[in-house]
Design a protein around this motif. Structure first.
Motif, short mmCIF file in Angstrom:
data_model
loop_
_atom_site.label_atom_id
_atom_site.label_comp_id
_atom_site.label_asym_id
_atom_site.label_seq_id
_atom_site.Cartn_x
_atom_site.Cartn_y
_atom_site.Cartn_z
N UNK A 4 80.58 93.77 37.13
CA UNK A 4 79.28 93.44 37.68
C UNK A 4 78.97 91.98 37.34
N UNK A 5 78.62 91.15 38.33
CA UNK A 5 78.39 89.73 38.04
C UNK A 5 77.13 89.52 37.20
N UNK A 6 77.17 88.47 36.38
CA UNK A 6 76.00 88.05 35.62
C UNK A 6 75.37 86.87 36.35
N UNK A 7 74.13 87.04 36.75
CA UNK A 7 73.45 86.03 37.55
C UNK A 7 72.32 85.40 36.74
N UNK A 8 72.32 84.09 36.64
CA UNK A 8 71.27 83.39 35.90
C UNK A 8 70.07 83.14 36.80
N UNK A 9 68.89 83.22 36.20
CA UNK A 9 67.65 82.94 36.93
C UNK A 9 67.45 81.43 37.01
N UNK A 10 67.19 80.88 38.20
CA UNK A 10 66.92 79.44 38.31
C UNK A 10 65.68 79.06 37.50
N UNK A 11 65.67 77.89 36.92
CA UNK A 11 64.53 77.42 36.14
C UNK A 11 64.24 75.95 36.45
N UNK A 12 63.02 75.52 36.15
CA UNK A 12 62.66 74.12 36.27
C UNK A 12 62.00 73.66 34.97
N UNK A 13 62.06 72.37 34.73
CA UNK A 13 61.55 71.80 33.49
C UNK A 13 60.02 71.84 33.44
N UNK A 14 59.49 71.89 32.21
CA UNK A 14 58.07 71.80 31.96
C UNK A 14 57.84 70.54 31.13
#
Length: 225
Positions: A4-14
């Protein structure tokens, strides 16, 4: 059997923080500045706002060097105020909408204008014109709700292309959030692109695009030649 693939959640800088904002969905409102509505051939007289979306992983950080998008010979820039939601809701009253906002940033809605024009002509969806890979550069988030007014600009290789003010929105940020929440249940992690002023135009391979909103971190991306 494949794992099962591991998928990272996209993020943006604060801005000013080591934590990053997780992106759940990206919604965009179309033609929310009267001058832009006119340049696109529409009537700006406060028609009901309409929405489209981009995939969460379309986000791109400032400083990125991007491959020029495929299948287009007319890539356009659209500078926008972006709001990031820290809370959600359905049918949110306008008076409560600002309370959902975690922060705000400047973004660029990249558009394959030739594909969009073809889709409009044939009555087809805009998905591949708006929601392609790396189509949503976003600067670092400034915590809190955005100002009601302030300069919003975009330059290509230093030349000013778009020069507007946030006060020129047809539907303000709270109204946009409220209207959107009637269509879908909003949730923490959602980004809302709130429309672009006049001056949208083409980007060529090798050019650098810089978008700015007064009081927020800029976003700059360069396209490979």
């Amino acid at each position: 059997m494949m794992d099962v693939p591991k998928v990272e959640v996209p993020t943006i800088a604060i801005a000013g923080r080591t934590e990053r904002f997780p992106v759940r969905r990206i919604f965009c409102v179309g033609q929310n500045y009267a001058d832009h509505a006119r340049e696109m051939g529409s009537n700006p007289d406060r028609e009901q706002p309409f929405f489209f979306s981009k995939p969460a992983d379309a986000v791109v950080e400032s400083g990125a060097v991007l491959p020029f998008p495929s299948l287009t010979s007319n890539l356009h820039h659209e500078v926008e105020l972006v709001v990031a939601l820290g809370a959600g809701g359905t049918a949110v009253p306008v008076a409560d909408a600002e309370g959902l906002i975690f922060g705000h940033a400047v973004g660029i809605d990249l558009t394959r204008r030739d594909l969009q024009a073809e889709a409009k002509q044939k009555g087809r969806p805009w998905d591949m014109a708006k929601g392609f890979d790396r189509s949503a550069p976003v600067g670092a988030l400034t915590p809190g709700a955005p100002p009601a007014s302030g300069a919003i600009t975009l330059r290509v290789d230093g030349a000013l292309r778009q020069d507007g003010d946030l006060s020129q929105m047809i539907w303000n940020v709270a109204e946009v959030i409220s209207k959107l929440s009637a269509y879908v249940a909003l949730a923490p992690g959602d980004l809302v692109f709130t429309g672009t002023p006049a001056g949208v135009g083409p980007i060529l391979p090798g050019e650098t695009v810089l978008a700015e909103i007064a009081g927020t971190a800029p976003v700059e991306v360069r396209f490979l030649a």
